[in-house]
Design a protein around this motif. Structure first.
Motif, PDB file in Angstrom:
ATOM      1  N   ILE A 148       0.861  -1.174   0.000  1.00  0.00           N
ATOM      2  CA  ILE A 148       0.000   0.000   0.000  1.00  0.00           C
ATOM      3  C   ILE A 148       0.905   1.234   0.000  1.00  0.00           C
ATOM      4  CG2 ILE A 148      -1.685   1.366   1.289  1.00  0.00           C
ATOM      5  CD1 ILE A 148      -2.948  -1.102   0.207  1.00  0.00           C
ATOM      6  N   VAL A 149       0.718   2.097  -0.965  1.00  0.00           N
ATOM      7  CA  VAL A 149       1.541   3.299  -1.081  1.00  0.00           C
ATOM      8  C   VAL A 149       0.839   4.501  -0.475  1.00  0.00           C
ATOM      9  CG1 VAL A 149       2.772   4.811  -2.700  1.00  0.00           C
ATOM     10  CG2 VAL A 149       2.578   2.358  -3.180  1.00  0.00           C
ATOM     11  N   LYS A 150      -0.491   4.528  -0.584  1.00  0.00           N
ATOM     12  CA  LYS A 150      -1.293   5.608  -0.028  1.00  0.00           C
ATOM     13  C   LYS A 150      -2.614   5.022   0.437  1.00  0.00           C
ATOM     14  CE  LYS A 150      -3.740   9.851  -1.375  1.00  0.00           C
ATOM     15  NZ  LYS A 150      -5.056   9.326  -0.941  1.00  0.00           N
ATOM     16  N   GLN A 151      -3.058   5.398   1.635  1.00  0.00           N
ATOM     17  CA  GLN A 151      -4.275   4.817   2.198  1.00  0.00           C
ATOM     18  C   GLN A 151      -5.450   5.773   2.038  1.00  0.00           C
ATOM     19  OE1 GLN A 151      -4.540   1.516   3.783  1.00  0.00           O
ATOM     20  NE2 GLN A 151      -6.602   2.102   3.125  1.00  0.00           N
ATOM     21  N   GLY A 152      -6.576   5.235   1.588  1.00  0.00           N
ATOM     22  CA  GLY A 152      -7.815   5.975   1.493  1.00  0.00           C
ATOM     23  C   GLY A 152      -8.973   5.088   1.896  1.00  0.00           C
ATOM     24  N   SER A 153     -10.213   5.474   1.513  1.00  0.00           N
ATOM     25  CA  SER A 153     -11.353   4.705   2.005  1.00  0.00           C
ATOM     26  C   SER A 153     -12.429   4.409   0.966  1.00  0.00           C
ATOM     27  CB  SER A 153     -12.009   5.452   3.181  1.00  0.00           C
ATOM     28  OG  SER A 153     -12.430   6.751   2.776  1.00  0.00           O
ATOM     29  N   LYS A 154     -12.520   5.188  -0.099  1.00  0.00           N
ATOM     30  CA  LYS A 154     -13.638   5.007  -1.043  1.00  0.00           C
ATOM     31  C   LYS A 154     -13.200   4.376  -2.363  1.00  0.00           C
ATOM     32  CE  LYS A 154     -17.573   7.442  -3.112  1.00  0.00           C
ATOM     33  NZ  LYS A 154     -18.598   6.667  -2.371  1.00  0.00           N
ATOM     34  N   VAL A 155     -12.100   4.866  -2.924  1.00  0.00           N
ATOM     35  CA  VAL A 155     -11.608   4.406  -4.228  1.00  0.00           C
ATOM     36  C   VAL A 155     -10.270   3.717  -4.030  1.00  0.00           C
ATOM     37  CG1 VAL A 155     -10.826   5.125  -6.524  1.00  0.00           C
ATOM     38  CG2 VAL A 155     -12.798   6.262  -5.462  1.00  0.00           C
ATOM     39  N   ALA A 156     -10.048   2.599  -4.734  1.00  0.00           N
ATOM     40  CA  ALA A 156      -8.759   1.906  -4.699  1.00  0.00           C
ATOM     41  C   ALA A 156      -8.196   1.833  -6.106  1.00  0.00           C
ATOM     42  CB  ALA A 156      -8.903   0.500  -4.118  1.00  0.00           C
ATOM     43  N   LEU A 157      -6.953   2.262  -6.245  1.00  0.00           N
ATOM     44  CA  LEU A 157      -6.238   2.150  -7.508  1.00  0.00           C
ATOM     45  C   LEU A 157      -5.133   1.117  -7.325  1.00  0.00           C
ATOM     46  CD1 LEU A 157      -5.840   5.963  -8.366  1.00  0.00           C
ATOM     47  CD2 LEU A 157      -7.758   4.432  -8.935  1.00  0.00           C
ATOM     48  N   LEU A 158      -5.204   0.027  -8.086  1.00  0.00           N
ATOM     49  CA  LEU A 158      -4.219  -1.046  -7.987  1.00  0.00           C
ATOM     50  C   LEU A 158      -3.375  -1.047  -9.251  1.00  0.00           C
ATOM     51  CD1 LEU A 158      -3.018  -3.565  -6.633  1.00  0.00           C
ATOM     52  CD2 LEU A 158      -4.886  -4.903  -7.659  1.00  0.00           C
ATOM     53  N   SER A 159      -2.128  -0.660  -9.126  1.00  0.00           N
ATOM     54  CA  SER A 159      -1.250  -0.519 -10.283  1.00  0.00           C
ATOM     55  C   SER A 159      -0.256  -1.671 -10.350  1.00  0.00           C
ATOM     56  CB  SER A 159      -0.485   0.807 -10.195  1.00  0.00           C
ATOM     57  OG  SER A 159       0.495   0.901 -11.215  1.00  0.00           O
ATOM     58  N   PHE A 160      -0.022  -2.135 -11.580  1.00  0.00           N
ATOM     59  CA  PHE A 160       1.012  -3.139 -11.831  1.00  0.00           C
ATOM     60  C   PHE A 160       2.028  -2.517 -12.784  1.00  0.00           C
ATOM     61  CE2 PHE A 160       2.537  -6.883 -14.379  1.00  0.00           C
ATOM     62  CZ  PHE A 160       3.239  -7.504 -13.351  1.00  0.00           C
ATOM     63  N   GLY A 161       3.216  -2.180 -12.261  1.00  0.00           N
ATOM     64  CA  GLY A 161       4.234  -1.578 -13.100  1.00  0.00           C
ATOM     65  C   GLY A 161       4.290  -0.076 -12.981  1.00  0.00           C
ATOM     66  N   THR A 162       4.811   0.558 -14.026  1.00  0.00           N
ATOM     67  CA  THR A 162       5.173   1.968 -13.946  1.00  0.00           C
ATOM     68  C   THR A 162       4.007   2.935 -14.109  1.00  0.00           C
ATOM     69  OG1 THR A 162       5.809   1.808 -16.283  1.00  0.00           O
ATOM     70  CG2 THR A 162       7.564   1.656 -14.653  1.00  0.00           C
ATOM     71  N   ARG A 163       2.784   2.473 -14.101  1.00  0.00           N
ATOM     72  CA  ARG A 163       1.638   3.394 -14.037  1.00  0.00           C
ATOM     73  C   ARG A 163       1.408   3.898 -12.623  1.00  0.00           C
ATOM     74  NH1 ARG A 163       1.131   6.197 -17.579  1.00  0.00           N
ATOM     75  NH2 ARG A 163       3.320   5.637 -17.726  1.00  0.00           N
ATOM     76  N   LEU A 164       2.227   3.477 -11.668  1.00  0.00           N
ATOM     77  CA  LEU A 164       2.033   3.875 -10.267  1.00  0.00           C
ATOM     78  C   LEU A 164       2.105   5.388 -10.091  1.00  0.00           C
ATOM     79  CD1 LEU A 164       1.647   2.975  -7.324  1.00  0.00           C
ATOM     80  CD2 LEU A 164       4.145   2.931  -7.112  1.00  0.00           C
ATOM     81  N   ALA A 165       3.049   6.053 -10.738  1.00  0.00           N
ATOM     82  CA  ALA A 165       3.176   7.504 -10.588  1.00  0.00           C
ATOM     83  C   ALA A 165       1.916   8.213 -11.069  1.00  0.00           C
ATOM     84  CB  ALA A 165       4.403   8.001 -11.360  1.00  0.00           C
ATOM     85  N   GLU A 166       1.337   7.730 -12.176  1.00  0.00           N
ATOM     86  CA  GLU A 166       0.092   8.327 -12.673  1.00  0.00           C
ATOM     87  C   GLU A 166      -1.072   8.021 -11.733  1.00  0.00           C
ATOM     88  OE1 GLU A 166      -0.372  10.313 -15.466  1.00  0.00           O
ATOM     89  OE2 GLU A 166       1.823  10.367 -15.505  1.00  0.00           O
ATOM     90  N   ALA A 167      -1.060   6.840 -11.135  1.00  0.00           N
ATOM     91  CA  ALA A 167      -2.109   6.501 -10.164  1.00  0.00           C
ATOM     92  C   ALA A 167      -2.035   7.416  -8.945  1.00  0.00           C
ATOM     93  CB  ALA A 167      -1.981   5.040  -9.746  1.00  0.00           C
ATOM     94  N   LEU A 168      -0.828   7.720  -8.492  1.00  0.00           N
ATOM     95  CA  LEU A 168      -0.675   8.622  -7.351  1.00  0.00           C
ATOM     96  C   LEU A 168      -1.150  10.031  -7.695  1.00  0.00           C
ATOM     97  CD1 LEU A 168       2.764   7.366  -6.025  1.00  0.00           C
ATOM     98  CD2 LEU A 168       0.597   7.335  -4.760  1.00  0.00           C
ATOM     99  N   GLN A 169      -0.851  10.476  -8.922  1.00  0.00           N
ATOM    100  CA  GLN A 169      -1.325  11.800  -9.327  1.00  0.00           C
ATOM    101  C   GLN A 169      -2.845  11.807  -9.449  1.00  0.00           C
ATOM    102  OE1 GLN A 169       0.763  13.383 -12.699  1.00  0.00           O
ATOM    103  NE2 GLN A 169      -0.474  15.262 -12.782  1.00  0.00           N
TER     104      GLN A 169
END
Length: 644
Positions: free
Chosen positions: A506-527
């Motif tokens: 888990i890179v960032k914790q939230g409660s309503k929406v979950a973004l699960l990234s595989f590979g280098t889309r992680l930076a875009e998921a964080l943005q």
């Protein structure tokens, strides 16, 4: 300073008269050297503005002109192996007005492509396919009772692949009317330049010599297969002593050469003789020089194989401002570090030492690094053999080239649970190289294999962790993928950590929406998460790390505690997201109103463009991720595919 788009175009009065190959028939043979100079100038100027493959095309200028002048293309079929050397061909076949759009969005492909021109008889972005394709066309011509000729141009590097020899063997056995031109640009130019060599090659390709050979074949056929074979081999051996053609003669080809591939005086009479007299398979061995006619490329052919935009006068290539180290260089340095700690680590590449970064390992540990040539199938099984003896092979291949060795991965590695490590470079979109080189399918085809560990690095630090993890893993095969280009600029450890197999984070914790990234889309998921948080949608971001084995605890947690789950990967449908959906369905986690969306590469061949444009159109940037979440909140159904 790189070539300006407004720089004056080269003066090409003779080339200006050539719009299609038929126009070459009107040009006197004596004027062809001037045409070749102008064609080189045109190609150099075009590639200086767009970037692309330079050295190979410069080496085949005379050969390309000669083929189009002698043969009746496109009715006669011409196949260029790989396609790196096809730029002069494109200029001569009605595409000169678009040559400065090479590899650009909506521009000409950097390879031959059937949809682009009737003169591109076979598309080629991977090597060693030309003889097989040409043989199919030659057999079709015979079935059609047509006299059309088929010419396959293949480089000496591509000839190292097993597929080329399979095709040669089959063509010889079929006695097919196929002309193979071996473009040898790795041999010294000295041997074929002498007058005697040229004379013998012309003699051997003439009507009298070929007629005697054809008569001999008919005569010995009456004496039975055993006698026929014996006499044919004896003649082949005799010619082999004089011409060096024994291997090709043994495979059933009539061998001519070597000849100077930059001399029209050598090329034209031989091609005409072969056109008019050949009855079975012929191999013409021509010697050329990569980068011919452009000093910087002649002096450093490897650096001018594929180039960025460059200054024509100095040869200096444009360089992007460094932001972070490339993934390839991070992998290379991490592997070298592991090799220092473990003498059992070895590296394997298939003719791509600098492209994969294994040249760094070779510089320090030359006895532990192996370039097997353009032979991906062999590379994988060679690695399997090393693994049986306790070594730790890293078989480094581009994603698109690993496809060529899939059976070996399945049968020789995975089935036997051998610990071969697969670093997979160029994963995902690759920009100007287009669909032939896109790393789309590796996750999908590897994650189906029992016992295979499949990883993807989210950033360059994660890549270092995965190199060390792979080095330490001895239970079976393991792979890790990473893209072309630069990392995201994270701080790098001196040495990677050993990851727990099958565990994400888990890179960032939230409660309503979950973004699960595989590979280098992680930076875009964080943005995207920042944008969603700003919109009042508390968002969790997770880095899966593993497509196989899945972190089922992580996925279960995300599914149970969030209303929306968006799975993001830069790979084809059927890969990581499919694994996640399969697990969710099997566990009944889709029964409680969970809204799932899977963002993948689209189910189509994505044309060349800037990588960021390709990602945006696929919905794989932060804007696409946010849009997908908003859409999901308004719909109850599960969607599999790209955004929208």
């Amino acid at each position: 300073m790189t070539q300006s788009p407004s720089a004056p175009l080269p003066q090409t009065p003779l080339l200006d008269q050539v719009h299609f190959p038929a126009d070459l028939k009107k040009i006197d043979d004596r004027d062809l050297p001037q045409l070749a100079r102008e064609l080189r100038d045109e190609m150099i100027d075009a590639v200086s503005r767009t970037g692309g493959h330079l050295g190979a095309g410069l080496g085949v200028v005379e050969l390309t002109i000669a083929i189009h002048k002698v043969f009746n293309t496109p009715d006669d079929r011409l196949i260029f192996d790989v396609g790196h050397q096809c730029y002069p061909h494109k200029i001569l076949t009605g595409r000169r007005d678009r040559i400065r759009t090479l590899r650009q969005e909506n521009g000409l492909s950097g390879f031959t492509r059937r949809a682009e021109s009737e003169y591109d008889n076979f598309g080629a972005g991977h090597s060693s396919t030309s003889i097989s394709a040409g043989l199919g066309m030659a057999v079709a011509a015979e079935l059609d009772k047509s006299d059309r000729k088929v010419i396959a141009v293949i480089g000496d590097g591509a000839m190292s692949a097993g597929m080329a020899f399979e095709a040669l063997n089959n063509a010889g056995a079929l006695d097919a009317r196929l002309i193979v031109i071996l473009n040898d640009n790795d041999m010294s130019i000295a041997p074929p330049t002498g007058a005697m060599s040229a004379y013998l090659a012309r003699l051997a390709s003439g009507r009298t010599y070929m007629g005697i050979r054809d008569f001999g074949k008919k005569l010995t056929a009456y004496l039975g297969k055993t006698v026929d074979r014996a006499i044919t081999r004896a003649v082949g051996h005799a010619r082999g002593w004089a011409t060096g053609g024994t291997l090709f003669e043994e495979l059933g080809f009539y061998h001519i050469g070597p000849i100077d591939g930059h001399s029209f005086d050598h090329l034209l009479p031989i091609l005409r003789n072969v056109r008019d007299n050949a009855k079975g398979p012929v191999l013409i061995h021509v010697v050329t020089q990569k980068g011919k006619g452009y000093g910087p490329a002649e002096e450093a052919a490897d650096k001018y194989h594929g180039v960025n935009r460059f200054d024509v006068i100095t040869g200096a290539q444009a360089k992007a401002k460094p932001n972070a180290p490339s993934y390839t260089s991070v992998f290379a340095e991490a592997l070298v570090e592991e090799a220092r700690h473990d003498e059992k680590i070895v590296g394997i590449t298939a003719a791509m030492p600098s492209g994969t970064g294994l040249d760094k390992l070779a510089n320090l540990f030359p006895e532990r690094c192996f370039d097997v040539g353009i032979a991906e199938q062999h590379a994988v099984t060679f690695a399997a053999g090393l693994a049986t003896e306790g070594y730790k092979p890293f078989c480094a291949l581009y994603s698109t080239f690993l496809q060529r060795a899939y059976d070996q991965v399945v049968h020789d590695v995975a089935l036997q649970k051998l610990p071969v490590r697969f670093p997979i470079d160029r994963a995902g979109f690759v920009g100007a190289d287009g669909p032939t080189h896109a790393g789309s399918f590796d996750t999908a085809f590897l994650a189906t294999l029992p016992g295979m560990v499949v990883m993807a690095a989210a950033d360059e630090a994660e890549l270092k962790h995965m190199v060390r993890t792979a080095a330490a893993y001895d239970e079976g095969p393991i792979s890790f993928r990473y893209p072309r280009g630069e990392g995201v600029g994270v701080e790098l450890p001196v040495r990677g950590d050993i990851l727990e197999i099958g565990k994400g984070r888990i890179v960032k914790q939230g409660s309503k929406v979950a973004l699960l990234s595989f590979g280098t889309r992680l930076a875009e998921a964080l943005q995207a998460a920042e944008d969603l948080d700003s919109a009042g949608l508390s968002t969790t971001v997770a880095d899966a790390r593993f497509a196989k084995p899945l972190d089922t605890d992580l996925i279960r947690q995300l599914a149970r505690h969030h209303e929306v789950l968006v799975v993001v990967e830069e790979g084809a449908a059927g890969g990581f997201a499919a694994q996640v959906l399969h697990f969710l369905a099997a566990q009944g986690l889709l029964d409680n109103g969970l809204k799932v969306r899977c963002l993948t590469m689209p189910d189509e061949w994505v044309e060349q463009a800037k990588p960021e444009a390709m990602l945006a159109r696929a919905g794989l940037d932060h804007t696409g991720i946010v849009a997908t979440v908003f859409t999901a909140l308004d719909h109850k159904t599960v969607s599999f595919g790209t955004a929208g």
